[in-house]
Design a protein around this motif. Sequence first.
Motif, PDB file in Angstrom:
ATOM      1  N   ALA B 129       4.366  72.223  23.835  1.00 24.11           N
ATOM      2  CA  ALA B 129       3.716  71.512  24.944  1.00 24.11           C
ATOM      3  C   ALA B 129       2.684  72.396  25.638  1.00 24.11           C
ATOM      4  CB  ALA B 129       4.770  71.043  25.946  1.00 24.11           C
ATOM      5  N   VAL B 132      -0.596  72.112  23.930  1.00 22.94           N
ATOM      6  CA  VAL B 132      -1.221  70.821  24.197  1.00 22.94           C
ATOM      7  C   VAL B 132      -1.817  70.807  25.601  1.00 22.94           C
ATOM      8  CG1 VAL B 132      -0.808  68.351  24.338  1.00 22.94           C
ATOM      9  CG2 VAL B 132       0.436  69.713  22.670  1.00 22.94           C
ATOM     10  N   GLN B 136      -5.651  70.176  25.977  1.00 16.55           N
ATOM     11  CA  GLN B 136      -5.956  68.769  26.199  1.00 16.55           C
ATOM     12  C   GLN B 136      -5.660  68.338  27.619  1.00 16.55           C
ATOM     13  OE1 GLN B 136      -3.890  66.970  22.865  1.00 16.55           O
ATOM     14  NE2 GLN B 136      -5.628  67.462  21.534  1.00 16.55           N
ATOM     15  N   MET B 138      -3.097  67.773  29.426  1.00 15.46           N
ATOM     16  CA  MET B 138      -2.143  66.691  29.690  1.00 15.46           C
ATOM     17  C   MET B 138      -1.207  67.087  30.824  1.00 15.46           C
ATOM     18  SD  MET B 138      -0.776  65.342  26.080  1.00 15.46           S
ATOM     19  CE  MET B 138      -1.831  64.747  24.791  1.00 15.46           C
ATOM     20  N   ALA B 142       3.612  64.229  29.681  1.00 16.80           N
ATOM     21  CA  ALA B 142       2.875  63.726  28.517  1.00 16.80           C
ATOM     22  C   ALA B 142       2.867  64.771  27.413  1.00 16.80           C
ATOM     23  CB  ALA B 142       1.451  63.371  28.919  1.00 16.80           C
ATOM     24  N   ALA B 143       2.725  66.050  27.810  1.00 15.31           N
ATOM     25  CA  ALA B 143       2.696  67.125  26.816  1.00 15.31           C
ATOM     26  C   ALA B 143       4.047  67.242  26.126  1.00 15.31           C
ATOM     27  CB  ALA B 143       2.316  68.450  27.478  1.00 15.31           C
ATOM     28  N   ASP B 145       6.178  64.783  25.643  1.00 21.18           N
ATOM     29  CA  ASP B 145       6.271  63.659  24.705  1.00 21.18           C
ATOM     30  C   ASP B 145       5.479  63.953  23.435  1.00 21.18           C
ATOM     31  OD1 ASP B 145       7.814  62.420  26.530  1.00 21.18           O
ATOM     32  OD2 ASP B 145       6.253  61.072  27.285  1.00 21.18           O
ATOM     33  N   ARG B 146       4.313  64.541  23.626  1.00 20.45           N
ATOM     34  CA  ARG B 146       3.470  64.874  22.473  1.00 20.45           C
ATOM     35  C   ARG B 146       4.169  65.929  21.601  1.00 20.45           C
ATOM     36  NH1 ARG B 146       0.107  64.118  18.442  1.00 20.45           N
ATOM     37  NH2 ARG B 146      -1.387  65.791  18.092  1.00 20.45           N
ATOM     38  N   GLU B 149       6.691  64.225  19.543  1.00 15.99           N
ATOM     39  CA  GLU B 149       6.007  63.481  18.495  1.00 15.99           C
ATOM     40  C   GLU B 149       5.558  64.418  17.364  1.00 15.99           C
ATOM     41  OE1 GLU B 149       2.662  61.329  20.122  1.00 15.99           O
ATOM     42  OE2 GLU B 149       1.720  61.357  18.141  1.00 15.99           O
ATOM     43  N   LEU B 150       5.054  65.595  17.750  1.00 19.81           N
ATOM     44  CA  LEU B 150       4.625  66.573  16.744  1.00 19.81           C
ATOM     45  C   LEU B 150       5.808  67.062  15.928  1.00 19.81           C
ATOM     46  CD1 LEU B 150       2.060  68.528  18.904  1.00 19.81           C
ATOM     47  CD2 LEU B 150       1.545  67.543  16.671  1.00 19.81           C
ATOM     48  N   ALA B 185      -1.170  71.042  16.702  1.00 22.71           N
ATOM     49  CA  ALA B 185      -0.991  70.274  17.941  1.00 22.71           C
ATOM     50  C   ALA B 185      -2.275  69.576  18.390  1.00 22.71           C
ATOM     51  CB  ALA B 185      -0.468  71.193  19.044  1.00 22.71           C
ATOM     52  N   CYS B 186      -3.426  70.203  18.163  1.00 22.05           N
ATOM     53  CA  CYS B 186      -4.670  69.614  18.657  1.00 22.05           C
ATOM     54  C   CYS B 186      -5.544  69.129  17.504  1.00 22.05           C
ATOM     55  CB  CYS B 186      -5.421  70.634  19.505  1.00 22.05           C
ATOM     56  SG  CYS B 186      -4.435  71.246  20.863  1.00 22.05           S
TER      57      CYS B 186
END
Lengths: 322, 345, 335
Positions: B129, B132, B136, B138, B142-143, B145-146, B149-150, B185-186
């Motif tokens: 995170a 991210v 980005q 975030m 949100a980070a 969650d990302r 997801e990753l 991640a990005c």
Amino acid sequence: MGTARYIARRLIFSACLILGVSVILFAMINAIGNPIEILLAERPGMTDEVIESVSRYYGLDGSVTDRYFTWLWAILRFDFGTSIIYNQPVSEMLVTYGLETLKIQIPAILIALVVSVLISVMAATRQYSRLDFGVIAGAMLGHSLPGFFIGILLILVFSYWLGILPSYGAYSTRNMLMNSTLIDGLWHMVLPVGMLVFFNTATLTLLMRSSLVEVLRQDFITAARASGLPERRVVFGHALRNAFIPVLTYLGILFGVMLGTAPVTETVFTWPGLGALYIMAIQQLDYPLIMGETMIITFMLVGATLLTDIAYVAIDPRIRLA
Amino acid sequence: MHEGSIPIVNAMSDPAAAVPVLEVSGLRTRFGPLRAVDGVSFAVAPGETLCIVGESGSGKSTVALSIMGLIPPAAGRVEAGSIHLAGHGELRGLADAAMAAIRGRAMGMIFQEPMTSLNPVFKVGTQIAEVVRRHQGMSRAAAHDRAVELLRLVGVPSPQMRALDYPHQLSGGMRQRVMIAMAIACDPMLILADEPTTALDVTIQAQILALIEELKQRLGSGIVFITHDLRVVAQIAQTVCVMYAGVVVESATTRALLRTPLHPYTSGLMASIPAAQPRGTRRRLPVIAGTVPNLAKLPGGCRFRSRCPKAFDLCAEVEPPLAPPAKGDPDRLVRCWLHADGVAA
Amino acid sequence: MTPLLDVADLAVHFPVFRGPLRRKAGTVRAVDGVSLQVFRGETLALVGESGCGKSTLARAVLRLQEPSAGQLRFEGQDLLRLDRRAMKAARRRMRMVFQDPHASLNPRLRAGEIVGEAFDIHGCTRRERDAGVAELLTLVGLGPEHAARFPHEFSGGQRQRIGIARALALHPSLVVCDEPVSALDVSVQAQIVNLLMELQERLGLSYLFISHDLHLVEFIADRVAVMYLGRIVETAPIQSLYAAPLHPYTQALLAASPSIDPDRRHQHVVPDGEVPSPLSPPSGCAFHPRCPFAIANCRAEMPPLLTLAPGHDVRCWRAGEWAAAPQRAAIPVGS
């Protein structure tokens, strides 16, 4: 949970340790002999009857075990008896003088911690530079010089030559600086705290710098840089917390023995703290005071060790129960 | 046989025709007197996996660190050459802050040792995170969650729970998946992988190689994959650069290189890989005699000369250029007098 | 023919302590009922992934790690009944070559001292020692002049040669090689592999050769034992193991080993998942959670080691099916 059980066990262990120290302390003091005889025997006109009645007054006539448990029960209620020399409750004295000691020791450790972190980061991120070598040399020197030497040097410069800082005591005896107890107190704290900061910073920096150099070589630091984290975040966020793990032990000891090291500082600066009091108590064979202070030092040391262990669990997830 | 199950986003037929993601030319990196990388050039197209093969001391890892701008300034520096990243221009000479903003966003890196490449005191989800959030911008939630997801994307089972684990609670294979999640991640256009499977067991290596291949298809990134193992090259690369003592000695498409190695070092490496041989006594592996030369005091001429069974006078005098072979495929390059125009005996 | 080394039902169990209080959290059966034989002059390879117990087994064979149960016969002697003196004498005949040539040589000793240590321990004179050291260094492709140098003055390959010379002092009959080339560069690996094979032929050595590299094993070994989670799942001569692997785990290992041929990419199916924790091994056959062929029985009961062909033992409930139709074995069920 695992961690709670761990702390509970450590607590029980700590209690046993304190109990053990109390037994040894009591046995040693007892081995010296009846204090009343030692203190009063040389005085003219002392008859055995008088010694006996004084002994009874101080509760020194029972068996060793009886007296130990009486004493133990008393200290559990924070009653350390009455000082023979000062004729005051030892518990009150411990609090009054203890606060004076903490007043210089705690700020000194905290300031030293912050300063050594900053110096270590500067040195370790520029390993083998001139700055780094300077820091190592300075820290080694500071670590090797005896504390009282630095104290005397500080007095010489700031009190004797420059005359801007007081060299003894916690407060001015006549005119308070700017008529404020607070400012006057802080003014008196500068030199003793300065001496302790100097000494603590030197040792902490030595440890922290080498630990940080080691951590900065690790793969995860390269990986953190490779994911684009700014250098400040890499060093302070990722490296420092790992570098702190080995330093923690020393920090714990520092907090634990701060009452034990207090005598030197407080003698140099004539500071009215527990350290100076301890020396006095020993010189004058003030038994209740000696025993009270020794128990307090034990409490501090055991407590600091306990806190160190807990801090380890907090800082290093690998120690936690999986 | 499983190719059909992977959605192929990148439908590029000819990687060489596309604009390269990364173009390195004349790269030279030194550590004091040590010329670790001594004039290396290559290009990677989107969706292409380029393998850099070499033994320890060949300079292959230094190439990756030079591209990332991660050569420790106290130890060494990139002396010459250009590193061109599509959309970001020349990377060499960029300020530290500008470089840090590109790392992890436009290019991600996977390391060899999954056991030591993650910070032991932070949860793996937090570490992903953080990348991210850095690039980005975030929010924390949100980070996170990302990150979950990753983790799912790189095949970590029950990612929600694993995100809360510390590195020491995961196996080597899982940690390498976490490292890959951080690297992608990005959605970087370039992924640098430095021996990402060397420390792993063979079944886990196969899983990670398949994962990297799948992610490349999905993201269309170019990959620079560094390895010492020609068998891994055979599995994953489109093109190969063989490095020896700081220079590229041969580069070609994987099939051409492994079918007909031109440089004596490449053929020596291939021959020394154990394979089934007729039973009986006196079975021996063909060996490359000697060891890698000391990079601080390289002799003149060809760097491989002292170990080369085919060396002749010219090899001691002049270093051969990296050039297309006199006979055969003009698309490949070899640094050997045996294949140079008008020299070959 | 009696085997040189005969291991029967050997077990090494470790109590596991966890957490800050080091409380016993369970037992790891690192090696659990392993039987194997090494015959004179042969190479038995022990393969498996990290954590399968192959290195622990090797250490237990030399009694560097005390086994929890089982029998260990070497050159006709029951090793587990030997006292310290007799064990010391037996150790002259069974030696070890380690994986990491950097870590396994004492950096403060000269090569001659490292190689000659065994002579000192076993009470040889100084002259015997020096002559022995010179001979050994020559034997492994170094020279007597190297005796005076320190480990850091050697390359990785040369260091491993010193490690081999150390193992060969006092004429052992069995050498346990624990991943002897995996830390070396590819071009140097071949040199060390050749040296090991040459020494075997000249000195009649037997090797217990631990490796994770199936290509290397195919080249160097006569027989293979495949380990998974502390147990042997398949033992076979090289030819039959590589031509027709019968255990699904062996098949998976072979499928996962990359081939140098770029046209043979992704031809095989790689098993999902990872080696389970040895602290809580799965019920029945330990491989069943990752096995594409698992049936109900595999979850319930540990299969016995069955002999399906001469010298070919397999621990799998369905091994009979694979043996009957070996080509079927590579085709995963349900894909």
